[in-house]
Scaffold this motif. Structure first.
Motif, PDB file in Angstrom:
ATOM      1  N   UNK A 118       0.813  -1.218   0.000  1.00  0.00           N
ATOM      2  CA  UNK A 118       0.000   0.000   0.000  1.00  0.00           C
ATOM      3  C   UNK A 118       0.852   1.276   0.000  1.00  0.00           C
ATOM      4  N   UNK A 119       2.138   1.150   0.317  1.00  0.00           N
ATOM      5  CA  UNK A 119       3.026   2.313   0.251  1.00  0.00           C
ATOM      6  C   UNK A 119       3.203   2.809  -1.178  1.00  0.00           C
ATOM      7  N   UNK A 120       2.936   1.954  -2.141  1.00  0.00           N
ATOM      8  CA  UNK A 120       2.979   2.366  -3.545  1.00  0.00           C
ATOM      9  C   UNK A 120       1.614   2.948  -3.913  1.00  0.00           C
ATOM     10  N   UNK A 121       1.338   4.100  -3.341  1.00  0.00           N
ATOM     11  CA  UNK A 121       0.048   4.762  -3.531  1.00  0.00           C
ATOM     12  C   UNK A 121       0.084   5.666  -4.765  1.00  0.00           C
ATOM     13  N   UNK A 122      -1.007   6.396  -5.003  1.00  0.00           N
ATOM     14  CA  UNK A 122      -1.102   7.257  -6.184  1.00  0.00           C
ATOM     15  C   UNK A 122      -0.003   8.304  -6.221  1.00  0.00           C
ATOM     16  N   UNK A 123       0.348   8.854  -5.078  1.00  0.00           N
ATOM     17  CA  UNK A 123       1.383   9.885  -5.043  1.00  0.00           C
ATOM     18  C   UNK A 123       2.747   9.309  -5.445  1.00  0.00           C
ATOM     19  N   UNK A 124       3.108   8.175  -4.901  1.00  0.00           N
ATOM     20  CA  UNK A 124       4.385   7.551  -5.258  1.00  0.00           C
ATOM     21  C   UNK A 124       4.371   7.156  -6.732  1.00  0.00           C
ATOM     22  N   UNK A 125       3.271   6.592  -7.198  1.00  0.00           N
ATOM     23  CA  UNK A 125       3.166   6.234  -8.620  1.00  0.00           C
ATOM     24  C   UNK A 125       3.320   7.468  -9.513  1.00  0.00           C
TER      25      UNK A 125
END
Length: 143
Positions: A118-125
């Protein structure tokens, strides 16, 4: 594209400086926890939703490349992975980067530590896509 006759890595420029290694992706993953390997594989899956790339194991990291290297996995920890995204300016108005550092005059490395899928969220993407798209621009400017 130029392919090194010794190690078969592909590069944008002929005779590009690099280290010829016989280290593989599996060498980096050997002995790592299921959690870490799962996070690494999930990270690659998420990046593949952005675009195609090649995996380049190096001496101390695993890099991802399209025209040039646009991202690297710097650390495979006990229960996390550390990823570096080189971007063209500082993005410090976010909580997703645990470290930001300048490299030369051009790129600014932004480090993301991933403990959970879940740390790979929209912001990180979004930042992952920025690094990928910046690489595409580099390739066009050198063509």
């Amino acid at each position: 594209m130029w392919t090194c006759p010794t190690c078969a890595q592909e590069f944008l420029r002929t005779n590009q400086t690099h280290s010829c290694l016989d280290k593989t992706e599996e060498d980096f993953l050997r002995g790592k926890s299921e959690v870490t390997v799962g996070l690494y594989r999930h990270f690659l899956e998420q990046y593949r939703t952005i675009g195609e790339f090649r995996v380049h194991p190096a001496k101390t990291m695993i890099s991802l490349a399209k025209n040039t290297r646009f991202c690297s996995v710097h650390q495979l920890g006990r229960n996390f992975i550390d990823v570096c995204l080189p971007l063209n300016k500082v993005y410090d108005n976010t909580l997703c980067f645990h470290k930001i550092g300048h490299v030369g005059d051009q790129d600014i490395n932004h480090y993301v530590r991933i403990y959970d899928k879940e740390d790979l969220n929209e912001e990180v993407l979004h930042y992952m896509k920025m690094a990928y798209d910046a690489d595409a621009l580099k390739g066009k400017s050198r063509s």
